[in-house]
Write an enzyme that holds these catalytic residues in place. Structure first.
Site, mmCIF file in Angstrom:
data_model
loop_
_atom_site.group_PDB
_atom_site.id
_atom_site.type_symbol
_atom_site.label_atom_id
_atom_site.label_comp_id
_atom_site.label_asym_id
_atom_site.label_seq_id
_atom_site.Cartn_x
_atom_site.Cartn_y
_atom_site.Cartn_z
ATOM 1 N N HIS A 42 0.849 -1.188 0.000
ATOM 2 C CA HIS A 42 0.000 0.000 0.000
ATOM 3 C C HIS A 42 0.889 1.243 0.000
ATOM 4 C CE1 HIS A 42 1.086 0.049 4.225
ATOM 5 N NE2 HIS A 42 0.501 -1.123 4.423
ATOM 6 N N HIS A 60 4.061 1.169 2.016
ATOM 7 C CA HIS A 60 5.165 0.420 1.403
ATOM 8 C C HIS A 60 5.817 1.230 0.278
ATOM 9 C CE1 HIS A 60 2.751 -3.044 3.062
ATOM 10 N NE2 HIS A 60 3.955 -3.307 3.540
ATOM 11 N N VAL A 119 2.869 6.673 6.956
ATOM 12 C CA VAL A 119 2.011 7.264 5.926
ATOM 13 C C VAL A 119 0.566 7.104 6.367
ATOM 14 C CG1 VAL A 119 1.242 7.099 3.518
ATOM 15 C CG2 VAL A 119 3.666 6.800 4.094
ATOM 16 N N THR A 130 -1.808 3.850 7.242
ATOM 17 C CA THR A 130 -1.939 2.801 6.235
ATOM 18 C C THR A 130 -1.464 1.475 6.813
ATOM 19 O OG1 THR A 130 0.253 3.313 5.339
ATOM 20 C CG2 THR A 130 -1.634 4.383 4.293
#
Length: 289
Positions: free
Chosen positions: A40, A43, A182, A190
């Site tokens: 996501h 990453h 993030v 996330t």
């Protein structure tokens, strides 16, 4: 359509240790991004950070059974290698190492790494054996990939701290880099497990990031004020529908992950873990007091 400037070089996909060892010869300075797939935006940020530190970026995709307890979600953990490879292509990853369980553990793994007292608190207390599984697979990846740099997310702050301690204690020649958490537009950190959340559960889950923000806003009041401000948000969320069921809220030393005293000054992490429905979520914010 892909964003302007996106790299679409297909990564080399390696599935065996033998292939990996052949490929690693002559690849220059290498950064490893260990993942369990279901890639996501978080990453993507790890991969971008890795690119800043090395010539070659290698992403491992492996759902590690050693870090799942008997009642955890190993069997239903999201797996979609084709999508992961597409993300890696967009981000310009050079190599993807996607081994099978049999390749990583060809026989029963009887030698594992103990995370010590750092691995017995917070996540380690709730998930006994979790960090032993993490350190064992990370150590194994370090030996197989021989990276110069390894990138981990700040969202898993305790894991990041323990991996750093492992590399120091065992004199591993790897520089461990942390990448900032993030968040989605609504503030939710996330995570691969976010896909489990229903719309109503996701709305409840936002209490985690709100609690951390409240704690951070109260940082001038010291540890007591930070904890109190964050807990007020979580107490309110516990009465919501669906409720947020708190596992832990802790303000810890950023290096040892022990609870800080009320007069503490220095680097700390405000960490939270909670259940929303059947999904367990974690989040944290670094604070300097």
């Amino acid at each position: 359509m892909t964003p302007e400037g996106t790299r679409l070089t297909e990564p080399t996909v390696v599935r065996t240790v033998a292939e990996l060892r052949r490929l690693r010869q002559g690849t220059g300075r290498t950064a490893l991004v260990p993942t369990m797939g279901a890639l996501h935006a978080g990453h993507r940020n790890l991969i971008a950070t890795a690119r800043e530190h090395a010539d070659t970026v290698l992403v491992s995709v492996f759902v590690n059974p050693l870090q799942f307890g008997p009642n955890e979600d190993y069997d239903r953990y999201p797996r979609d290698l084709d999508t992961d490879l597409a993300v890696c292509a967009e981000e310009g990853v050079d190599v993807v190492f996607a081994p099978s369980v049999a390749e990583m553990y060809p026989e029963e793994q009887i030698v594992t790494l103990d995370a010590g007292r750092m691995g017995k608190v917070l996540e380690g207390a709730t998930r006994p054996g979790f960090f032993e599984g993490v350190l064992t697979v990370v150590s194994k990846l370090f030996h197989l990939v021989t990276p110069d740099v390894a990138v981990f997310g700040q969202k898993d702050a305790q894991q990041l701290a323990i991996v750093r301690r492992m590399t120091r204690d065992l004199a591993m020649p790897v520089t461990v880099v942390g990448a900032a958490t993030v968040r989605e537009n609504d503030g939710l950190a996330t995570a691969s497990r976010n896909v489990y959340l229903t719309e109503r559960e996701r709305a409840s889950a936002l209490a985690l990031s709100r609690a951390l923000l409240a704690g951070a806003d109260a940082s001038v009041t010291g540890p007591v004020g930070i904890r109190d401000a964050a807990r007020r948000v979580l107490d309110e969320a516990a009465a919501g529908e669906p409720p947020v069921v708190l596992d832990y809220l802790a303000l810890v030393d950023a290096h040892t992950f022990t609870e800080v005293p009320d007069d503490y000054r220095g680097e700390s992490v405000l960490s939270v873990a909670a259940w929303v429905g059947t999904t367990r979520l974690i989040d944290n914010v670094p604070l300097t007091l």
